[in-house]
Design a protein around this motif. Structure first.
Motif, PDB file in Angstrom:
ATOM      1  N   UNK B  23      -4.941  13.796  18.072  1.00 56.83           N
ATOM      2  CA  UNK B  23      -3.927  13.140  18.887  1.00 56.83           C
ATOM      3  C   UNK B  23      -3.379  14.163  19.880  1.00 56.83           C
ATOM      4  N   UNK B  24      -3.240  13.762  21.124  1.00 57.50           N
ATOM      5  CA  UNK B  24      -2.669  14.630  22.147  1.00 57.50           C
ATOM      6  C   UNK B  24      -1.446  13.955  22.764  1.00 57.50           C
ATOM      7  N   UNK B  32       9.132  15.088  16.910  1.00 56.84           N
ATOM      8  CA  UNK B  32       8.845  14.536  15.589  1.00 56.84           C
ATOM      9  C   UNK B  32       7.615  13.657  15.723  1.00 56.84           C
ATOM     10  N   UNK B  33       6.671  13.878  14.817  1.00 52.66           N
ATOM     11  CA  UNK B  33       5.378  13.215  14.930  1.00 52.66           C
ATOM     12  C   UNK B  33       5.015  12.561  13.599  1.00 52.66           C
ATOM     13  N   UNK B  34       4.388  11.412  13.700  1.00 48.49           N
ATOM     14  CA  UNK B  34       4.063  10.656  12.501  1.00 48.49           C
ATOM     15  C   UNK B  34       2.640  10.121  12.599  1.00 48.49           C
ATOM     16  N   UNK B  51       7.769  17.720  11.698  1.00 45.12           N
ATOM     17  CA  UNK B  51       8.761  18.102  12.683  1.00 45.12           C
ATOM     18  C   UNK B  51       8.197  19.226  13.538  1.00 45.12           C
ATOM     19  N   UNK B  52       8.714  19.349  14.753  1.00 40.55           N
ATOM     20  CA  UNK B  52       8.182  20.371  15.654  1.00 40.55           C
ATOM     21  C   UNK B  52       8.522  21.796  15.218  1.00 40.55           C
ATOM     22  N   UNK B  53       9.384  21.940  14.216  1.00 41.48           N
ATOM     23  CA  UNK B  53       9.689  23.294  13.733  1.00 41.48           C
ATOM     24  C   UNK B  53       8.617  23.787  12.759  1.00 41.48           C
ATOM     25  N   UNK B  66       0.146  20.682  13.606  1.00 38.37           N
ATOM     26  CA  UNK B  66       0.752  20.549  14.931  1.00 38.37           C
ATOM     27  C   UNK B  66       0.570  21.847  15.719  1.00 38.37           C
ATOM     28  N   UNK B  67       0.006  21.724  16.902  1.00 40.62           N
ATOM     29  CA  UNK B  67      -0.149  22.857  17.806  1.00 40.62           C
ATOM     30  C   UNK B  67       0.698  22.545  19.043  1.00 40.62           C
ATOM     31  N   UNK B  68       1.923  23.080  19.056  1.00 39.47           N
ATOM     32  CA  UNK B  68       2.865  22.727  20.123  1.00 39.47           C
ATOM     33  C   UNK B  68       2.410  23.243  21.477  1.00 39.47           C
TER      34      UNK B  68
END
Lengths: 113, 114
Positions: B23-24, B32-34, B51-53, B66-68
């Motif tokens: 997912x991009x 916040x990602x689900x 969470x982005x943290x 997650x790769x911010x």
């Protein structure tokens, strides 16, 4: 308690008619969302209710769409003068508050002929 | 303009192997990602979030990465089971969104072959 319920599960209507879709959220959930999923698409946000605050209607595609939430619980999404492009699955979700997981109902499949 | 994209409409995997769904996103305000899983004629079911943290969250057979910097997240399912066959939606919400409404990707249909 029970999960989010929606009715009807399926609705076939003729172009130009009005339809009402109902959502019963999880008991005690203060936030309620409507989304729709058109064929082959992801879910698209429509409207959001939080407690007694004014709803966020930013996702409604046209003024033919409206929704209300009575008593902070049940919600009704109304589509007036339906068009064929309104055909989609309409999904309702509820949550205990912002930034909590949204739980979805099974959806109402609307087909406008 | 799609803010959340799932570029693979479908994925086929052998039972027991790893499934990787990607997912991009483009909106840097998302924090916040689900992942949701959807069977036919049912509503989406929450699977896992991050969470982005964090850069990783694990729950049993499911792990989300997650790769911010790349604005990319992925869902790993290992080992994959036939019952995992469903459509998987990536979703995001952010700080610029007081109502926490979710922005969804278009979904990836996962087929796990016995």
């Amino acid at each position: 308690g029970a999960g989010v319920s929606q009715s009807p599960s399926n609705k076939v209507t003729e172009k130009g008619k009005d339809v009402e879709l109902r959502c019963d959220p999880i008991s005690g959930h203060t936030a309620l969302y409507w989304y729709r999923q058109s064929l082959g698409q992801g879910l698209e946000f429509l409207i959001y209710f939080q407690g007694n605050s004014a709803p966020d209607k930013s996702g409604l595609p046209s003024d033919r769409f409206s929704a209300e939430r009575t008593g902070g619980s049940v919600s009704t999404l109304t589509i007036q003068r339906t068009q064929q492009e309104d055909s989609a699955v309409y999904l309702c979700a509820s949550t205990g508050g912002a930034y909590e997981t949204q739980y979805f109902g099974p959806g109402t499949r609307l087909l406008v002929l | 303009d799609q803010q959340v994209k799932q570029n693979s409409p479908s994925l086929s995997v052998q039972e027991g192997r790893i499934s990787i769904l990607n997912c991009d996103y483009t909106n840097s305000m998302f924090d916040y990602f689900l992942w949701y899983k959807k069977y036919p004629a049912e509503g989406p079911t929450f699977l896992i979030s991050i969470s982005s943290i964090k850069d990783k969250n694990e729950d049993g057979r499911f792990t989300v990465f997650l790769n911010k910097s790349a604005k990319h997240l992925s869902l790993h399912i290992v080992p994959s089971q036939p019952g995992d066959s469903a459509v998987y939606f990536c979703a995001a919400s952010g700080r610029d969104n007081a109502g926490n409404m979710l922005t969804f990707g278009g979904g990836t249909r996962l087929m796990v072959k016995p």
